[in-house]
Design a protein around this motif. Structure first.
Motif, PDB file in Angstrom:
ATOM      1  N   PRO A 182     -14.441   6.860  24.611  1.00 21.72           N
ATOM      2  CA  PRO A 182     -15.708   7.601  24.527  1.00 21.72           C
ATOM      3  C   PRO A 182     -15.763   8.643  23.428  1.00 21.72           C
ATOM      4  N   ASP A 183     -14.610   9.220  23.050  1.00 18.96           N
ATOM      5  CA  ASP A 183     -14.614  10.325  22.091  1.00 18.96           C
ATOM      6  C   ASP A 183     -14.380   9.863  20.662  1.00 18.96           C
ATOM      7  N   ALA A 184     -14.374   8.543  20.443  1.00 19.90           N
ATOM      8  CA  ALA A 184     -14.106   8.031  19.102  1.00 19.90           C
ATOM      9  C   ALA A 184     -15.347   8.162  18.225  1.00 19.90           C
ATOM     10  N   SER A 186     -18.410   6.990  15.717  1.00 19.45           N
ATOM     11  CA  SER A 186     -19.336   5.876  15.899  1.00 19.45           C
ATOM     12  C   SER A 186     -18.758   4.601  15.325  1.00 19.45           C
ATOM     13  N   GLN A 213      -7.948   3.755  20.019  1.00 18.97           N
ATOM     14  CA  GLN A 213      -7.558   4.993  20.686  1.00 18.97           C
ATOM     15  C   GLN A 213      -6.738   5.883  19.768  1.00 18.97           C
ATOM     16  N   LYS A 291      -4.880   6.158  28.819  1.00 16.01           N
ATOM     17  CA  LYS A 291      -5.109   6.532  27.428  1.00 16.01           C
ATOM     18  C   LYS A 291      -3.999   7.407  26.868  1.00 16.01           C
ATOM     19  N   ASP A 300      -7.151  10.286  35.194  1.00 13.41           N
ATOM     20  CA  ASP A 300      -8.047   9.730  34.179  1.00 13.41           C
ATOM     21  C   ASP A 300      -7.617   8.293  33.898  1.00 13.41           C
TER      22      ASP A 300
END
Length: 509
Positions: A182-184, A186, A213, A291, A300
């Motif tokens: 999600p934090d990568a 675009s 990742q 992750k 998580d």
């Protein structure tokens, strides 16, 4: 005029010829060329240097990695292997040498290179489309330079396997990927390059770009339709680029390759997580993803379910997983949540502790009609003046046999009455005060020759649904093809909801 020579005259002529030898020339001697002078003026070309012998058409060769080596370049330079054959050999090199990434060769190591038969030719040859630049495209044209444009094919050639067989699966993977990373940055960035020598662009719909990742980039080349030359250019320009060429027709292998390329801390296949003790709710995921090394401590954990024939997971289970630190990610599924027919199966809950109440519930679950509190007159038809009545708790007939449930405690009197009843053709099932569902069902089913035993039961197939419920009880099959589950355990609301979705009508005794 004819001149005749005798033998003496002929011999004299031969002697004269031998005494005066004559020299004859085909051309004048002054025009004759000496070979030595000719060789000096026109020297022979030097013999061509011996080329390095090519390896055998099959087998395995070794190569020591040098600085600046790139696997595809080594295959082309040393062994003349290019194109589709280079892709196939590269995969064998990666497997034979246990390489995590063929783009990162360690200088000084010796590679085992399994080479396929030289006579093997791919059925189809894929090449990049190259065209000269049109005037006015850039400053290089003004200087007389030539720019080549590389563009991956927008359509799949006929007869060539590729993502065209399942393009929806590739797009589905691109949609769910932001939930995994999600934090990568675009993933819409296109791998387009423009230099003084060439221009390269890819169709983002056909070749989506995903984020790794570890900050790397993943290019999805589903089916391996990307030309090898374009792939080499991309990997040279971006050393952190991973190309995934698995076909999406096999979802498990396709997503395994994507997860491998993403370089998560770890991922595990066919993961099961259960909740509860007496009544277990089990969820199956195709992949469990961590992750980072502290993902477990931070609760998580991501669970990934790939496409298949299984229905979507009910939201009640999604909320249960989230409350325990599991994030469920499901790829778009064509199978909706299937609600079974309410009359297919029955779930009997028997909270009753009295053995007689348990016996009634078992008989009703089996669809057996019975008479309550009946007295059996052993000598009723003998006309011997003797009347001996034995009260029994339940009496019923099945398949031409007579059955009685009697509350005998296993003492000598109870044993004697049991023998008298059986001597008259009754099948006796003794009920004792300490009997529970397990012991009483074993007695009853043994007498009735019913296939069913008390134990841990799966209410439906975990692998078909992707989730399941496991409880202690008795599972029976009825004549209509449905299932009858009888339990003495508490059934919580979540299990009731899941059982209803899977076609269980619920009854409580």
């Amino acid at each position: 005029m004819l001149v005749s020579l005798d033998k003496k005259q002929l011999g004299l002529a031969l002697i004269l010829l031998a005494a005066f030898p004559l020299t004859s020339y085909s051309i004048d001697k002054k025009f004759e060329i000496e070979p030595a002078a000719l060789a000096k003026k026109y020297p022979m070309p030097a013999p061509a240097p011996k080329t390095k012998p090519a390896p055998k058409g099959s087998g395995t060769v070794t190569y020591k990695v040098k600085r600046g080596d790139f696997l595809y370049r080594v295959l082309a330079r040393e062994y003349g292997i290019t194109g589709d054959r280079a892709d196939a050999v590269a995969l064998r090199v990666q497997a034979a040498n246990h390489l995590a990434d063929i783009r990162r060769l360690q200088v000084g190591t010796t590679l085992l290179i399994p080479i396929d038969p030289a006579g093997h030719k791919p059925k189809t040859r894929r090449t990049a489309k190259i065209a000269a630049a049109k005037p006015g495209r850039g400053t290089n044209e003004a200087q007389g330079a030539t720019v080549m444009f590389f563009k991956a094919p927008a359509t799949q050639p006929a007869g060539l396997p590729g993502p065209a067989s399942n393009p929806e699966a590739v797009q589905d993977a691109a949609k769910v990927w932001p939930q995994l990373v999600p934090d990568a940055p675009s993933s819409k960035a296109q791998l387009d390059y423009l230099s003084s020598a060439f221009s390269l662009s890819l169709d983002p719909q056909r070749y989506p770009v995903l984020a790794g990742q570890d900050g790397g980039t993943i290019l999805v080349d589903a089916g391996g339709s990307l030309p090898p030359l374009v792939k080499s250019l991309l990997q040279e320009k971006n050393p952190q680029l991973s190309v995934v060429s698995e076909r999406p027709d096999n979802p498990r292998a396709f997503y395994r390759a994507l997860l491998n390329a993403a370089r998560f801390y770890s991922f595990e296949e066919d993961f099961l997580v259960d909740f509860g003790t007496d009544c277990k709710v089990i969820v199956q995921a195709d992949f469990k993803i961590e992750k980072s090394q502290d993902s477990l401590l931070r609760q998580d954990i991501t669970l990934l379910k790939v496409p298949g024939k299984r229905p979507a997971t009910p939201q009640a289970l999604v909320r249960l997983l989230a409350s325990h630190g599991f994030k469920l990610v499901e790829t778009p599924s064509t199978a909706p949540i299937i609600t079974g027919r309410p009359d297919d199966s029955v779930l009997y809950q028997i909270p009753e502790k009295d053995p007689r109440g348990i016996a009634d519930a078992l008989l009703e679950a089996l669809g057996i009609r019975f008479q309550a509190d009946k007295s059996i007159d052993l000598y009723a038809g003998d006309n011997n003046g003797v009347r001996l009545e034995i009260p029994v708790y339940r009496y019923f007939e099945k398949n031409g046999r007579r059955y009685v449930l009697a509350r005998f405690q296993g003492d000598p009197l109870g044993d004697s009455l049991t023998n008298l009843l059986e001597a008259k053709g009754y099948q006796v099932i003794a009920i004792q005060d300490h009997d529970d569902l397990q012991s009483l069902s074993d007695k009853l089913f043994n007498r009735l020759d019913v296939a069913g035993r008390y134990g841990e039961q799966d209410l439906w197939s975990l692998w078909e649904k992707g989730y399941g419920v496991r409880m202690a009880g008795v599972m029976l099959n009825d004549a209509k093809g449905g299932r009858i589950f009888i339990t003495d355990r508490k059934v919580d609301p979540l299990v009731r909801e899941l059982a209803k979705l899977n076609g269980y009508k619920q009854e409580t005794r």
